[in-house]
Scaffold this motif. Structure first.
Motif, PDB file in Angstrom:
ATOM      1  N   GLN A  12     -14.101 -12.677   2.078  1.00 23.78           N
ATOM      2  CA  GLN A  12     -12.670 -12.463   2.183  1.00 23.78           C
ATOM      3  C   GLN A  12     -11.972 -12.858   0.896  1.00 23.78           C
ATOM      4  O   GLN A  12     -11.049 -12.188   0.449  1.00 23.78           O
ATOM      5  CB  GLN A  12     -12.097 -13.280   3.345  1.00 23.78           C
ATOM      6  CG  GLN A  12     -12.354 -12.646   4.695  1.00 23.78           C
ATOM      7  CD  GLN A  12     -11.279 -13.011   5.718  1.00 23.78           C
ATOM      8  OE1 GLN A  12     -10.293 -13.647   5.397  1.00 23.78           O
ATOM      9  NE2 GLN A  12     -11.489 -12.597   6.946  1.00 23.78           N
ATOM     10  N   SER A  16      -9.804 -10.321  -1.348  1.00 21.36           N
ATOM     11  CA  SER A  16      -8.390 -10.560  -1.650  1.00 21.36           C
ATOM     12  C   SER A  16      -8.142 -10.486  -3.142  1.00 21.36           C
ATOM     13  O   SER A  16      -7.192  -9.846  -3.591  1.00 21.36           O
ATOM     14  CB  SER A  16      -7.965 -11.936  -1.142  1.00 21.36           C
ATOM     15  OG  SER A  16      -8.114 -12.006   0.237  1.00 21.36           O
ATOM     16  N   TYR A  20      -5.555  -7.778  -4.852  1.00 23.87           N
ATOM     17  CA  TYR A  20      -4.369  -8.177  -5.608  1.00 23.87           C
ATOM     18  C   TYR A  20      -4.495  -7.813  -7.077  1.00 23.87           C
ATOM     19  O   TYR A  20      -3.507  -7.456  -7.730  1.00 23.87           O
ATOM     20  CB  TYR A  20      -4.109  -9.673  -5.437  1.00 23.87           C
ATOM     21  CG  TYR A  20      -3.506  -9.966  -4.090  1.00 23.87           C
ATOM     22  CD1 TYR A  20      -4.191 -10.705  -3.143  1.00 23.87           C
ATOM     23  CD2 TYR A  20      -2.255  -9.468  -3.766  1.00 23.87           C
ATOM     24  CE1 TYR A  20      -3.640 -10.939  -1.908  1.00 23.87           C
ATOM     25  CE2 TYR A  20      -1.709  -9.705  -2.526  1.00 23.87           C
ATOM     26  CZ  TYR A  20      -2.402 -10.444  -1.604  1.00 23.87           C
ATOM     27  OH  TYR A  20      -1.865 -10.670  -0.364  1.00 23.87           O
ATOM     28  N   LEU A  23      -3.449  -4.313  -7.372  1.00 23.69           N
ATOM     29  CA  LEU A  23      -2.001  -4.208  -7.266  1.00 23.69           C
ATOM     30  C   LEU A  23      -1.320  -4.595  -8.571  1.00 23.69           C
ATOM     31  O   LEU A  23      -0.422  -3.924  -9.061  1.00 23.69           O
ATOM     32  CB  LEU A  23      -1.478  -5.142  -6.173  1.00 23.69           C
ATOM     33  CG  LEU A  23      -1.132  -4.555  -4.828  1.00 23.69           C
ATOM     34  CD1 LEU A  23      -0.463  -5.617  -4.003  1.00 23.69           C
ATOM     35  CD2 LEU A  23      -0.219  -3.368  -4.996  1.00 23.69           C
ATOM     36  N   LEU A  27       0.544  -1.689 -10.344  1.00 24.32           N
ATOM     37  CA  LEU A  27       1.916  -1.654  -9.868  1.00 24.32           C
ATOM     38  C   LEU A  27       2.830  -2.572 -10.662  1.00 24.32           C
ATOM     39  O   LEU A  27       3.794  -2.137 -11.284  1.00 24.32           O
ATOM     40  CB  LEU A  27       1.952  -2.027  -8.388  1.00 24.32           C
ATOM     41  CG  LEU A  27       3.260  -1.718  -7.676  1.00 24.32           C
ATOM     42  CD1 LEU A  27       3.535  -0.241  -7.686  1.00 24.32           C
ATOM     43  CD2 LEU A  27       3.240  -2.247  -6.266  1.00 24.32           C
ATOM     44  N   PHE A 261      12.504   0.550   1.786  1.00 20.45           N
ATOM     45  CA  PHE A 261      11.099   0.374   2.102  1.00 20.45           C
ATOM     46  C   PHE A 261      10.858  -0.952   2.794  1.00 20.45           C
ATOM     47  O   PHE A 261      10.185  -1.019   3.831  1.00 20.45           O
ATOM     48  CB  PHE A 261      10.291   0.466   0.807  1.00 20.45           C
ATOM     49  CG  PHE A 261       8.856   0.130   0.962  1.00 20.45           C
ATOM     50  CD1 PHE A 261       8.341  -1.061   0.491  1.00 20.45           C
ATOM     51  CD2 PHE A 261       8.000   1.019   1.569  1.00 20.45           C
ATOM     52  CE1 PHE A 261       7.004  -1.362   0.622  1.00 20.45           C
ATOM     53  CE2 PHE A 261       6.660   0.731   1.697  1.00 20.45           C
ATOM     54  CZ  PHE A 261       6.170  -0.461   1.228  1.00 20.45           C
ATOM     55  N   GLU A 265       9.547  -1.698   6.536  1.00 16.72           N
ATOM     56  CA  GLU A 265       8.363  -2.486   6.836  1.00 16.72           C
ATOM     57  C   GLU A 265       8.622  -3.478   7.939  1.00 16.72           C
ATOM     58  O   GLU A 265       7.808  -3.712   8.817  1.00 16.72           O
ATOM     59  CB  GLU A 265       7.908  -3.253   5.584  1.00 16.72           C
ATOM     60  CG  GLU A 265       7.224  -2.384   4.575  1.00 16.72           C
ATOM     61  CD  GLU A 265       5.887  -1.911   5.062  1.00 16.72           C
ATOM     62  OE1 GLU A 265       5.098  -2.747   5.514  1.00 16.72           O
ATOM     63  OE2 GLU A 265       5.640  -0.693   5.010  1.00 16.72           O
TER      64      GLU A 265
ATOM     65  N   THR C  94      -6.173 -11.561   6.923  1.00 18.33           N
ATOM     66  CA  THR C  94      -5.131 -12.384   6.319  1.00 18.33           C
ATOM     67  C   THR C  94      -4.373 -11.662   5.216  1.00 18.33           C
ATOM     68  O   THR C  94      -3.148 -11.666   5.202  1.00 18.33           O
ATOM     69  CB  THR C  94      -5.734 -13.676   5.723  1.00 18.33           C
ATOM     70  OG1 THR C  94      -7.008 -13.340   5.182  1.00 18.33           O
ATOM     71  CG2 THR C  94      -5.880 -14.725   6.789  1.00 18.33           C
ATOM     72  N   SER C  95      -5.091 -10.999   4.318  1.00 12.70           N
ATOM     73  CA  SER C  95      -4.323 -10.381   3.238  1.00 12.70           C
ATOM     74  C   SER C  95      -3.685  -9.081   3.695  1.00 12.70           C
ATOM     75  O   SER C  95      -2.878  -8.518   2.995  1.00 12.70           O
ATOM     76  CB  SER C  95      -5.218 -10.127   2.037  1.00 12.70           C
ATOM     77  OG  SER C  95      -6.392  -9.476   2.445  1.00 12.70           O
ATOM     78  N   ARG C  97      -1.469  -8.361   5.943  1.00 11.34           N
ATOM     79  CA  ARG C  97      -0.024  -8.315   6.146  1.00 11.34           C
ATOM     80  C   ARG C  97       0.718  -8.248   4.828  1.00 11.34           C
ATOM     81  O   ARG C  97       1.607  -7.442   4.643  1.00 11.34           O
ATOM     82  CB  ARG C  97       0.436  -9.527   6.951  1.00 11.34           C
ATOM     83  CG  ARG C  97       0.689  -9.174   8.415  1.00 11.34           C
ATOM     84  CD  ARG C  97       0.997 -10.374   9.233  1.00 11.34           C
ATOM     85  NE  ARG C  97      -0.057 -11.376   9.130  1.00 11.34           N
ATOM     86  CZ  ARG C  97       0.171 -12.676   9.058  1.00 11.34           C
ATOM     87  NH1 ARG C  97       1.388 -13.137   9.064  1.00 11.34           N
ATOM     88  NH2 ARG C  97      -0.828 -13.526   8.979  1.00 11.34           N
ATOM     89  N   PHE C  98       0.332  -9.100   3.869  1.00  3.82           N
ATOM     90  CA  PHE C  98       1.053  -9.146   2.610  1.00  3.82           C
ATOM     91  C   PHE C  98       0.706  -7.929   1.758  1.00  3.82           C
ATOM     92  O   PHE C  98       1.559  -7.168   1.361  1.00  3.82           O
ATOM     93  CB  PHE C  98       0.708 -10.449   1.878  1.00  3.82           C
ATOM     94  CG  PHE C  98       1.539 -10.683   0.654  1.00  3.82           C
ATOM     95  CD1 PHE C  98       0.955 -10.961  -0.568  1.00  3.82           C
ATOM     96  CD2 PHE C  98       2.915 -10.600   0.718  1.00  3.82           C
ATOM     97  CE1 PHE C  98       1.731 -11.177  -1.695  1.00  3.82           C
ATOM     98  CE2 PHE C  98       3.700 -10.801  -0.416  1.00  3.82           C
ATOM     99  CZ  PHE C  98       3.099 -11.102  -1.619  1.00  3.82           C
ATOM    100  N   PHE C  99      -0.571  -7.764   1.506  1.00  4.98           N
ATOM    101  CA  PHE C  99      -1.006  -6.635   0.697  1.00  4.98           C
ATOM    102  C   PHE C  99      -0.635  -5.329   1.359  1.00  4.98           C
ATOM    103  O   PHE C  99      -0.297  -4.353   0.702  1.00  4.98           O
ATOM    104  CB  PHE C  99      -2.523  -6.724   0.507  1.00  4.98           C
ATOM    105  CG  PHE C  99      -3.084  -5.609  -0.298  1.00  4.98           C
ATOM    106  CD1 PHE C  99      -3.633  -4.499   0.311  1.00  4.98           C
ATOM    107  CD2 PHE C  99      -3.084  -5.665  -1.680  1.00  4.98           C
ATOM    108  CE1 PHE C  99      -4.161  -3.463  -0.427  1.00  4.98           C
ATOM    109  CE2 PHE C  99      -3.616  -4.639  -2.427  1.00  4.98           C
ATOM    110  CZ  PHE C  99      -4.154  -3.537  -1.795  1.00  4.98           C
ATOM    111  N   SER C 101       1.899  -4.339   2.919  1.00  3.73           N
ATOM    112  CA  SER C 101       3.202  -3.789   2.570  1.00  3.73           C
ATOM    113  C   SER C 101       3.205  -3.339   1.122  1.00  3.73           C
ATOM    114  O   SER C 101       3.677  -2.268   0.800  1.00  3.73           O
ATOM    115  CB  SER C 101       4.295  -4.831   2.752  1.00  3.73           C
ATOM    116  OG  SER C 101       4.200  -5.432   3.990  1.00  3.73           O
ATOM    117  N   LEU C 102       2.691  -4.181   0.238  1.00  8.21           N
ATOM    118  CA  LEU C 102       2.839  -3.917  -1.185  1.00  8.21           C
ATOM    119  C   LEU C 102       2.102  -2.663  -1.639  1.00  8.21           C
ATOM    120  O   LEU C 102       2.605  -1.922  -2.471  1.00  8.21           O
ATOM    121  CB  LEU C 102       2.337  -5.114  -1.995  1.00  8.21           C
ATOM    122  CG  LEU C 102       3.197  -6.357  -1.892  1.00  8.21           C
ATOM    123  CD1 LEU C 102       2.585  -7.479  -2.704  1.00  8.21           C
ATOM    124  CD2 LEU C 102       4.601  -6.065  -2.402  1.00  8.21           C
TER     125      LEU C 102
END
Lengths: 280, 351, 287
Positions: A12, A16, A20, A23, A27, A261, A265, C94-95, C97-99, C101-102
């Motif tokens: 996990q 993660s 990220y 992203l 982004l 947006f 959400e 866990t990620s 929810r945050f990720f 949306s983004l």
């Protein structure tokens, strides 16, 4: 063997970090760079190999705000998107109701026809309506833009509303009718309120799609009437590339979209949209 | 193979609730153990933690001397049968059953042979090429069973497998399950909220409440000699009567005195008497009562009797005697020795 | 389902279907018909001229090929990234929810802004080259290059969240017990993705692929800003031939051709998926 972190917790963490990282790279960094372009000092310029501008100024924003085209375009975009959303919702609901609740022989054909605007490339519709409207005197008008955008938003709204309405048990309408409500009242007062998640989801999607839409608005409206997206094109695709103004206009385009947006959400259930789009 | 499954101090904390509060459980090899309790008691959470589908917050799980709680579920060699059958909808029966063997890289001819044998065991060899949606619920569950057995698991885990089936199907599948487990001798852990199912299937029942084990024992022991009121009321019907206790005797509300078979030093919840243990007759008996209501169920008749200020439920077996009428005075006879119930004190006070 | 009077049915269908008939159906028919007409005063005459021009001029043929390329490449690239992304989103609570949306932000970013982002980052003198050049890494030409790489990147950037959204939805609809069963039977994460999740999520994947392909096929602004000056995709040709040269029959021939390509791809895709035995896949996965 002592296990410090369980096997799945370790994966996990890697996942993660990867997500990220993606992203940030795709982004946040690009948006950040555009933000910098909106604040650079034209007197000094921002040339390679500088990664950050040497000095900042608000001149780009001054240009944008004093430009007599940009703010009107922004207001126009808001107006058009609102009208398109309302028009689409009004047109879509009865059709979606029929598709969800009534059995009829040509239903599959109707479903395919409603789907067709999503299959035929939008530019074909844009160009043909562009020419037709030219003959009708609708080219270069706000009405023309509204009419042509609705062609694009209607199929999705019908599909989303149909999916939502299918989820309303028919017994509710029957119960209302046994209590004395005529069919239309039963639909308006029972089904319509219960379908609000579909309206919300579809409405938000339509508003966003309409606000950022380019091809149809361009073909039908330009150059007399320009939505904000089309206006941005003139700073990017015209004779000269006007980066700072483009950057500032980009933010004018983006910030409302991001606000809507994040509101969406909070409010929306994600499966509503997937249901509308999920099967062709 | 000697397999003792051992669960030690297993705890599972969700955001706002503690689903498992330090469970300790030993399951001997070849035993059929049922986890029984109301919804929310943690039985499914415990099963899933054993399977590896849910990660426990703390605690250990051991199998035959090896610690397994850090292992991913695909490495544990447990077979699992689900309430929703969970067959792969896009694969036919054969391929479903073969799946676990493919994961273990078994040779193709051997897979075919073992799958055929498993399907024959559950009586579905004629349906090998069918898709799950072409099968009834009972048939689907049999396929799920075959799929779990064919891999020769160390432990079989059942998550309320019969709950989605209708009553008659449930009974027949229940019998088959029991026969099969006895024949194959695989250690089995079975979750259910249905107490008659638990009693029919289990070598041993583990009663759970609010994330803890209340008590465990064979069906007969738990039914006839439950320690706690919770168990007595969860397993079948029971009457609980307040009585004056002194030492190893008690005085019942209508004056009769009886021996207590399990006297306790501290205050207790009351006396448990099973409805079928109370004798009822129009004329002969020790206590006076009046029929408030009756319900004829065919193989048995249920009566609600008020006696000495208590309301008792009495069940008589079928037979040919007349149904007693409402308002009719009757006489009740109680068994010679009575059973005392204790209050179950949870190990942790609820948050 | 309630039985209904024909008049009620018609009245209900009228607003939506009627609107589309007038503003979509008839213009579409007009496109088809007028693609066979001549320019200028002879607008009534039936002629193949526009089609002959379209199918024999190298400029337009190259344009068609480029249009298809600009549709296929982003679809493939987006799918390649969206599939594992969707699978990861299922597995990771866990990620999510945050990720969750983004990652969807590009959905609300206008296509033209996406093109702008690519311009600013990947053009010569853009941010990427400013960071990489001092490190000795030379970036290939990505904007106005002959393969349309910049356009492909911009298009993919917008389509990855779109595809992920739909495919995630399909995967989330799979009965969780089916996945748990696969795990207890010994399947690792990749096996589960490949043999269970993908086949069962196939309707959603199909929808995502087709919608992405079709929207890229007709895309104008992204190739216009980021693509090379030759070849130009048909969408750009349609604009110039129509609005600057007034050669509408040719424009309509191009439009019809693009539509034929879109429908053709749809049918071919269904045929391929059907032949892999998915035609008897149940409507609701895992029910």
């Amino acid at each position: 063997m002592a296990i410090g972190m369980r096997h799945s917790q370790r994966t996990q963490l890697w996942v993660s970090l990867g997500l990220y990282g993606y992203l940030i790279l795709t982004l946040f960094v690009p948006l950040g760079v555009i933000a910098l372009w909106a604040f650079y000092d034209p007197a000094v310029g921002w040339f390679p190999p500088d990664i950050v501008p040497r000095s900042f100024s608000l001149s780009a924003w001054g240009d944008v705000l004093s430009d007599r085209h940009i703010l009107p375009s922004a207001l126009l975009s808001f107006f058009v998107s609102t009208v398109v959303t309302l028009l689409t919702a009004t047109l879509a609901f009865p059709t979606a109701w029929a598709l969800a609740q009534f059995p009829f022989r040509l239903k599959r054909a109707v479903e395919v026809f409603v789907l067709a605007p999503m299959i035929v490339p939008g530019i074909v519709v844009a160009v043909s309506l562009g020419e037709i409207f030219f003959g009708l005197g609708l080219a270069g008008t706000v009405q023309g833009i509204i009419l042509v955008q609705t062609v694009g938003t209607l199929p999705l709204m019908i599909r989303i509303l149909t999916a939502t309405l299918e989820g309303i048990p028919n017994e509710l309408i029957l119960a209302a009718r046994t209590l004395g409500a005529p069919p239309r009242v039963a639909v308006m007062r029972i089904a319509l309120p219960l379908a609000w998640p579909g309206f919300l989801a579809g409405g938000l999607l339509n508003f966003i799609a309409s606000f950022e839409e380019f091809e149809k608005s361009f073909m039908v409206g330009a150059p007399q009437v320009q939505t904000l997206a089309v206006r941005l094109w003139s700073y990017l695709g015209g004779e000269i590339l006007v980066l700072p103004t483009a950057a500032a206009v980009t933010f004018l385009l983006l910030v409302p979209m991001l606000i809507i947006f994040f509101i969406a959400e909070r409010l929306m259930k994600e499966d509503v949209m997937a249901a509308g789009l999920g099967k062709l | 193979m000697e397999t003792t499954l051992s669960v030690r101090h297993l705890t599972k904390q969700f955001e706002s609730t503690r689903a498992l509060k330090g469970i300790n459980l030993e399951v001997p090899a070849g035993r059929f153990v049922t986890l029984l309790g109301p919804s929310g008691c943690g039985k499914t959470t415990l099963l899933r933690a054993i399977a590896g589908i849910t990660d426990p917050t703390a605690g250990e799980i051991w199998l035959a001397g090896r610690r397994i709680d850090a292992l991913a579920p695909e490495k544990r060699n447990f077979g699992m049968v689900f309430q929703t059958y969970a067959l792969f909808p896009h694969m036919n029966v054969e391929k479903n059953v073969a799946f676990g063997l493919e994961m273990r890289n078994v040779a193709k001819p051997e897979i075919a042979a073992r799958v055929a044998a498993a399907l024959e065991l559950v009586g579905l060899d004629q349906h090998a090429r069918r898709l799950p949606r072409q099968l009834s619920g009972g048939q689907q569950q049999r396929v799920a069973l075959a799929r779990a057995i064919v891999i020769e698991p160390d432990v079989l885990l059942f998550d309320e497998p019969l709950s989605n089936l209708d009553a008659k199907l449930r009974d027949s599948l229940r019998e088959d399950l029991r026969t099969m487990q006895r024949k194959l001798g695989i250690t089995s852990i079975y979750v259910t909220h249905d107490q008659s199912e638990a009693m029919a299937l289990a070598d041993e029942i583990v009663v759970m409440k609010d994330g803890e084990i209340v008590e465990r024992g064979t069906p007969v022991d738990l039914y006839r000699r439950p320690r706690f009121r919770f168990t007595a009321e969860f397993l079948g019907l029971t009457n609980v009567i307040e009585a004056d206790l002194s030492g190893s005797e008690c005085r019942l509300p209508w004056g009769a005195v009886r021996k207590i078979e399990n006297p306790a030093e501290r205050a207790s919840e009351g006396i448990a008497i099973r409805p079928e243990d109370i004798g009822i007759d129009a004329a002969k008996g020790e206590a006076d009562g009046v029929v408030e209501q009756s319900m004829f169920l065919g193989a048995s008749t249920h009566y609600w009797i008020s006696a000495a200020g208590q309301e008792l439920r009495v069940v008589t077996a079928g037979g040919q005697s007349d149904i007693l009428a409402t308002g009719q005075p009757v006489k009740l006879t109680l068994p010679p020795a009575l059973h005392l119930l204790k209050t179950f004190e949870p190990a942790e006070t609820p948050a | 389902m309630t039985p209904v009077r024909p008049t009620t049915l018609l009245l209900c269908l009228l607003p939506g279907v009627g609107y589309l008939l007038v503003f979509f159906g008839m213009p579409l028919v007009r496109v088809l018909v007028n693609s066979f007409s001549g320019r200028g005063p002879q607008t009534e005459v039936f002629t193949f001229t526009p089609w002959i021009t379209l199918l024999t001029t190298p400029v337009y043929l190259d344009g068609l090929r480029f249009s298809v390329w600009l549709a296929v490449a982003p679809t493939a690239l987006s799918l390649l990234i969206a599939l594992p992304l969707s699978a990861l989103m299922q597995a990771n609570e866990t990620s999510r929810r945050f990720f969750g949306s983004l990652y969807r932000i590009p959905l609300v970013v206008p296509g033209i802004v996406a093109a702008f982002l690519v311009l600013v980052m990947l053009d010569r003198g853009g941010m990427a080259s400013r960071i990489l050049t001092p490190l000795g890494i030379a970036l290939p030409r990505l904007v106005r290059d002959e393969w349309g790489l910049g356009a492909i990147i911009a298009s993919s950037w917008k389509n990855i969240p779109f595809m992920t959204l739909i495919i995630s939805g399909s995967m989330a609809a799979i009965n969780k017990d089916v996945l748990s069963a696969a795990r207890t039977l010994g399947a690792g994460r990749f096996t589960i993705l490949w043999r269970i999740q993908l086949p069962l999520a196939q309707p959603g994947i199909t929808a995502a692929v087709l919608l992405t392909f079709i929207s890229s096929l007709g895309s104008f602004v992204v190739p216009n800003l980021l693509g090379p000056s030759y070849p130009l995709p048909l969408s750009v040709h349609m604009y110039t031939e129509g609005f600057t040269k007034g050669n509408w029959p040719l424009v309509y021939a191009m439009g019809t051709l693009l539509s034929i390509v879109a429908v053709g791809v749809l049918l071919t895709y269904y045929a391929i998926i059907g032949s892999i035995g998915q035609s008897d896949a149940p409507k609701r996965a895992g029910a």
